[in-house]
Design an enzyme around this catalytic site. Sequence first.
Site, PDB file in Angstrom:
ATOM      1  CD  GLU A  80      -2.818  -1.324   2.591  1.00 62.11           C
ATOM      2  OE1 GLU A  80      -2.456  -0.509   3.265  1.00 62.11           O
ATOM      3  OE2 GLU A  80      -3.696  -2.166   2.306  1.00 62.11           O
ATOM      4  CG  ASN A 106      -0.146  -7.020  -1.216  1.00 64.84           C
ATOM      5  OD1 ASN A 106      -0.706  -7.941  -2.055  1.00 64.84           O
ATOM      6  ND2 ASN A 106      -0.619  -6.909  -0.082  1.00 64.84           N
ATOM      7  CG  HIS A 135      -9.401  -6.414   1.349  1.00 65.58           C
ATOM      8  ND1 HIS A 135      -9.624  -7.522   2.224  1.00 65.58           N
ATOM      9  CD2 HIS A 135      -8.040  -6.282   1.324  1.00 65.58           C
ATOM     10  CE1 HIS A 135      -8.652  -7.980   2.777  1.00 65.58           C
ATOM     11  NE2 HIS A 135      -7.587  -7.097   2.324  1.00 65.58           N
ATOM     12  CD  GLU A 149      -4.159  -7.870   1.891  1.00 63.53           C
ATOM     13  OE1 GLU A 149      -4.887  -7.497   2.571  1.00 63.53           O
ATOM     14  OE2 GLU A 149      -3.110  -7.783   2.070  1.00 63.53           O
ATOM     15  CG  ASP A 194     -11.868  -9.861   2.448  1.00 66.18           C
ATOM     16  OD1 ASP A 194     -11.987  -9.136   1.779  1.00 66.18           O
ATOM     17  OD2 ASP A 194     -11.631  -9.665   3.736  1.00 66.18           O
TER      18      ASP A 194
HETATM   19  C1  XIL Z   1      -5.383  -6.793   8.754  1.00 65.67           C
HETATM   20  C2  XIL Z   1      -5.676  -7.996   9.575  1.00 65.67           C
HETATM   21  O1  XIL Z   1      -6.409  -8.909   8.875  1.00 65.67           O
HETATM   22  C3  XIL Z   1      -5.962  -7.623  10.936  1.00 65.67           C
HETATM   23  O2  XIL Z   1      -5.904  -8.929  11.770  1.00 65.67           O
HETATM   24  C4  XIL Z   1      -5.316  -6.515  11.658  1.00 65.67           C
HETATM   25  O3  XIL Z   1      -5.794  -6.026  12.864  1.00 65.67           O
HETATM   26  C5  XIL Z   1      -5.295  -5.287  10.642  1.00 65.67           C
HETATM   27  O4  XIL Z   1      -4.690  -5.702   9.389  1.00 65.67           O
HETATM   28  N1  XIL Z   1      -4.648  -4.880   4.004  1.00 65.67           N
HETATM   29  C6  XIL Z   1      -3.510  -5.442   4.645  1.00 65.67           C
HETATM   30  C7  XIL Z   1      -3.555  -6.742   5.409  1.00 65.67           C
HETATM   31  O5  XIL Z   1      -2.570  -5.598   3.583  1.00 65.67           O
HETATM   32  O6  XIL Z   1      -2.488  -6.687   6.345  1.00 65.67           O
HETATM   33  C8  XIL Z   1      -4.660  -6.039   6.319  1.00 65.67           C
HETATM   34  O7  XIL Z   1      -4.689  -6.945   7.488  1.00 65.67           O
HETATM   35  C9  XIL Z   1      -6.116  -5.804   5.761  1.00 65.67           C
HETATM   36  C10 XIL Z   1      -5.859  -4.614   4.886  1.00 65.67           C
END
Ligand code: XIL
Length: 397
Positions: free
Chosen positions: A159, A235, A271, A304, A306
């Site tokens: 990010e 990423n 996400h 990631e 979801d």
């Molecule tokens: C999130 C985790 O899932 C949580 O457990 C933590 O509290 C906060 O971070 N993008 C990312 C991840 O790259 O590292 C993040 O993970 C979610 C968003």
Amino acid sequence: MSQAPRIRIAICILTSFCFAFAPTSLSQDPPETLRQAAQHSGMLISAAVRPAQLSEPAYAATLAREFNTLEPEDALKWEVLRPDPQSFDFHQADQVIDFALRHNMKVRGHTLVWHRQNPAWLATGNFTPEQLSKILETHIKTVVGHYRGTIFAWDVANEAFDEGVRTGQLRSTIWHDQPGIAADASGSSQSDTRTASKPDRAQLVTRGSPQPYAYLAQCFRWAHDADPQALLFYNEAEAEEVNRKSDAIYAMVRDFKREGVPIDGVGLQMHLAVHSEAALPDIPSISANIARFTALGVQVHITEMDVSLPVDANGRASDADLQQQTTIYREVAQACLAHPGCTAIQTWGFTDKYSWIGSHSKHTRGAALPFDRNYQPKPAYDALRDALATAHPIARP
Ligand code: XIL
């Protein structure tokens, strides 16, 4: 005709009938798990994992049965690994990685350079740019070196590009704003800021430079020094489709490839959400984005995934939303599977029982993952498994 040849002919007809019309299960069982289906398509199917849950039998059994790869969800972040400036605490990450090795799974690492989940001592330490550069180099080399040969792919940076009105520009972070990092690597462009011990933040962010992402290039080089075999990824969030952010990342990756910066892949977080105001993901655009990155000669991992849904007080989503979610899982998986350079699909957790979406959305959203709270596969699971199982098998790097 004697009796014997007639029987033989009948058997022949019957067996060819059976071979022609038998379900493939006679010769090859249809895949029952994501892991089996992924083997068919040569994909990595992965999930983010929390060490505290590994002692829960259903969690551990589902993880080992369904996935061929995993990634510690938080255990490799600075706030966990670095209790103080001198120490490294690999305890939590080792628990997750030991599980992977015992179950013949590969391991992704997340993440070495990020603006979130950093320890307080880093922000409050009043370090000079040179000290920060040394701290980052030591961190990357120590952590990557510790897991050399075990973690096959690292999200080196996460990010680093901004959002909102600054979309497409580098984010102001403790790492980006320090001219000490990569001052040597970039040669001239940032050396003018080296002498100022604490330049003004905003001034640094806006200062023009022909190599604005030199600090990121430097991080990839440090990681490569520590494990030349590891695949190194950039990423990012909200860069799944062709948009201003992914355009900027594309330009960076293209420059890195031209300059020999050791980058091997781009992670698209994925996400996603279903809700009334949000547009559904633009699948052709996601596909075009994957195509343009892989054409640069880097891999793409979905890192990631979801698909969060509005939920009631009991965490339940509507049938219509679950159906929409199923379509999204299927179409995203198919978009990845269609490109030989898209080599991994990773979900952010795997059971709705443990997902960051709940706390992140103040429990108004959830039900984002392929397994429900009782580890029962949801329709999204079937869609994912079927996409993996029916994909045309293509050679992946
Ligand atoms: C999130 C985790 O899932 C949580 O457990 C933590 O509290 C906060 O971070 N993008 C990312 C991840 O790259 O590292 C993040 O993970 C979610 C968003």
